[in-house]
Design a protein around this motif. Structure first.
Motif, PDB file in Angstrom:
ATOM      1  N   LEU A  84       4.706  14.094   4.418  1.00 51.96           N
ATOM      2  CA  LEU A  84       4.678  12.655   4.557  1.00 51.96           C
ATOM      3  C   LEU A  84       3.098  11.939   4.374  1.00 51.96           C
ATOM      4  N   THR A  88       2.512   8.858   1.813  1.00 45.31           N
ATOM      5  CA  THR A  88       1.748   7.678   2.550  1.00 45.31           C
ATOM      6  C   THR A  88       0.260   7.446   2.490  1.00 45.31           C
ATOM      7  N   GLU A  89      -0.447   8.524   1.767  1.00 45.94           N
ATOM      8  CA  GLU A  89      -1.779   8.517   1.660  1.00 45.94           C
ATOM      9  C   GLU A  89      -2.461   7.081   1.346  1.00 45.94           C
ATOM     10  N   CYS A  91      -0.816   3.938   1.195  1.00 47.39           N
ATOM     11  CA  CYS A  91      -0.129   2.886   1.432  1.00 47.39           C
ATOM     12  C   CYS A  91      -0.967   1.706   1.773  1.00 47.39           C
ATOM     13  N   CYS A  92      -0.504   0.475   1.970  1.00 49.58           N
ATOM     14  CA  CYS A  92      -1.219  -0.410   2.313  1.00 49.58           C
ATOM     15  C   CYS A  92      -2.456  -0.820   1.676  1.00 49.58           C
ATOM     16  N   CYS A  97      -3.355   2.199   8.172  1.00 54.57           N
ATOM     17  CA  CYS A  97      -1.904   1.366   8.389  1.00 54.57           C
ATOM     18  C   CYS A  97      -1.532   1.577  10.046  1.00 54.57           C
TER      19      CYS A  97
END
Length: 108
Positions: A84, A88-89, A91-92, A97
């Motif tokens: 996970l 998501t490393e 993201c944003c 985040c």
């Protein structure tokens, strides 16, 4: 986590029965479940379950431990969290985040 490991893990979960097995083991937590309990809970035939368990073990998503006469299957929470994290490393757009309270409370 190496890209090949990520692909192996995602490929293992890209099959409905294996995804159901993995989710059941996540719900069971550290105590895990026996293959017999998994067949009962999920309605998966025992003959096919061993194949799916082998694929999940190969992907590093679950572990199996013999306890006396029983085989205990457990989700690898460390591997799941690493996967996970890899996904998501960035993201944003690379910014930190906000994690909702439910995800932060997992503690796995």
């Amino acid at each position: 986590m190496e890209e090949n490991d990520v692909v192996r893990s995602l490929a293992a979960l890209a099959q409905p029965i294996r995804l159901r097995v993995f989710r059941a083991l996540v719900v069971a937590g550290p105590s895990g479940l026996t293959p017999g309990a998994l067949t009962e809970t999920l309605g998966v035939p025992a003959t096919g379950l061993s194949f799916h368990l082998k694929e999940l073990v190969h992907a590093g998503l679950i572990s199996q431990e013999r306890q006396g006469r029983n085989l205990i299957c457990r989700a690898s929470f460390e591997r799941m969290n690493t996967l996970l994290g890899y996904l998501t490393e960035h993201c944003c757009e690379g910014e930190a985040c906000a994690v909702d309270g439910k995800a932060a409370a997992c503690g796995c």
